[in-house]
Motif scaffolding. Structure first.
Motif, PDB file in Angstrom:
ATOM      1  N   GLU A   9       0.848  -1.182   0.000  1.00  0.00           N
ATOM      2  CA  GLU A   9       0.000   0.000   0.000  1.00  0.00           C
ATOM      3  C   GLU A   9       0.886   1.234   0.000  1.00  0.00           C
ATOM      4  O   GLU A   9       1.901   1.288   0.689  1.00  0.00           O
ATOM      5  CB  GLU A   9      -0.893   0.017   1.241  1.00  0.00           C
ATOM      6  N   GLN A  10       0.504   2.218  -0.787  1.00  0.00           N
ATOM      7  CA  GLN A  10       1.278   3.439  -0.864  1.00  0.00           C
ATOM      8  C   GLN A  10       0.966   4.325   0.333  1.00  0.00           C
ATOM      9  O   GLN A  10      -0.164   4.372   0.798  1.00  0.00           O
ATOM     10  CB  GLN A  10       0.948   4.159  -2.165  1.00  0.00           C
ATOM     11  N   PRO A  15      -0.011   7.529   2.414  1.00  0.00           N
ATOM     12  CA  PRO A  15      -0.904   8.635   2.067  1.00  0.00           C
ATOM     13  C   PRO A  15      -0.163   9.939   1.788  1.00  0.00           C
ATOM     14  O   PRO A  15      -0.745  10.870   1.268  1.00  0.00           O
ATOM     15  CB  PRO A  15      -1.805   8.785   3.294  1.00  0.00           C
ATOM     16  N   SER A  23      -4.222   2.122  -4.603  1.00  0.00           N
ATOM     17  CA  SER A  23      -3.918   3.222  -3.686  1.00  0.00           C
ATOM     18  C   SER A  23      -2.867   4.106  -4.342  1.00  0.00           C
ATOM     19  O   SER A  23      -1.949   3.607  -4.992  1.00  0.00           O
ATOM     20  CB  SER A  23      -3.389   2.645  -2.368  1.00  0.00           C
ATOM     21  N   ARG A  62      -9.417   5.987  -5.521  1.00  0.00           N
ATOM     22  CA  ARG A  62      -9.918   4.828  -4.784  1.00  0.00           C
ATOM     23  C   ARG A  62     -10.804   5.337  -3.639  1.00  0.00           C
ATOM     24  O   ARG A  62     -10.516   6.363  -3.030  1.00  0.00           O
ATOM     25  CB  ARG A  62      -8.710   4.076  -4.230  1.00  0.00           C
ATOM     26  N   GLU A  83      -9.627   7.262  -0.330  1.00  0.00           N
ATOM     27  CA  GLU A  83      -8.278   7.810  -0.543  1.00  0.00           C
ATOM     28  C   GLU A  83      -8.205   9.282  -0.165  1.00  0.00           C
ATOM     29  O   GLU A  83      -7.229   9.726   0.440  1.00  0.00           O
ATOM     30  CB  GLU A  83      -7.859   7.618  -2.002  1.00  0.00           C
ATOM     31  N   ARG A 114      -5.721  10.678   2.778  1.00  0.00           N
ATOM     32  CA  ARG A 114      -4.682  11.657   2.471  1.00  0.00           C
ATOM     33  C   ARG A 114      -4.939  13.004   3.147  1.00  0.00           C
ATOM     34  O   ARG A 114      -4.179  13.929   2.969  1.00  0.00           O
ATOM     35  CB  ARG A 114      -4.573  11.857   0.960  1.00  0.00           C
TER      36      ARG A 114
END
Length: 154
Positions: A35-36, A38, A65, A131, A134, A138
Motif C-alpha cells: 500500500e502506498q 498517504p 492506492s 480509490r 483515498e 490523504r
C-alpha cells in the motif's frame, strides 16, 4: 541436536522447492501488495478525449492506492458523473485548475447508479477520481489542494 538442525534445513529446502515449483507450474508470480503511503505523490492517468472520459474507471476491478484518474475538460462546466458500469466505489473530487478542491464525493458506490448523478458544486475543468476513501486517508478536504502533475495541461 545436530540431527534436529539437519532436519530443519531439509524441511526448509523442501518447502522452498515446493513453493518455487508451484509458482512456475501455475504461471503465477505473486508479488506482495504494498500500500502506498498517504503522503506519497499520486500517480495520474490523464484523460482528455470524450471517449476516454466516458469510459473513465468503468469496468475496472480495482483502483490502486495512490492512483488517480484526472479528467481534463476543454471548458469549465458543472460536469456530472454517474457510476454506470463501475465495479468498485470511488471518491470524486471537483478541482480548480490550480488543484484547489471545490467538492468531494466520498466513497461513491456502484449501487448509486442509475438513481444518483454527482454534479460539480461549481464550474470546473478538472475532476479527479480516486480509490474510495483515498481522499480522507490523504487528509484532502474542500478548500485544500491536490498536487497536480506538471503535464496535465498538455
Amino acid at each position: 541436536m545436530k540431527e534436529y538442525k539437519s532436519l530443519v534445513i531439509v524441511l526448509l529446502v523442501a518447502f522452498l522447492i515446493l513453493a518455487v515449483s508451484y509458482t512456475f507450474s501455475t504461471g503465477k508470480v505473486h508479488a506482495p501488495v504494498v500500500e502506498q503511503s498517504p503522503t506519497a505523490p499520486l500517480r495520474f492517468e490523464i484523460v482528455r478525449t470524450p471517449e476516454a472520459q466516458t469510459q473513465g474507471l468503468s469496468g475496472r476491478r480495482d483502483v490502486p492506492s495512490g492512483y488517480g484518474m484526472l479528467f481534463v475538460f476543454p471548458e469549465k462546466k458543472a460536469y456530472s458523473f454517474w457510476m454506470k458500469d463501475m465495479l468498485v466505489p470511488i471518491d470524486i473530487l471537483w478541482l480548480e485548475d490550480d488543484g484547489t478542491i471545490l467538492g468531494i464525493e466520498d466513497s461513491v458506490t456502484p449501487a448509486s447508479y442509475p438513481e444518483t448523478v454527482f454534479t460539480a458544486p461549481a464550474q470546473v475543468g478538472l475532476v479527479l477520481e480516486l480509490r474510495a476513501g483515498e481522499a480522507r486517508a490523504r487528509g484532502l478536504f474542500v478548500g485544500g489542494h491536490v498536487e497536480l502533475p506538471k503535464n496535465w495541461r498538455n
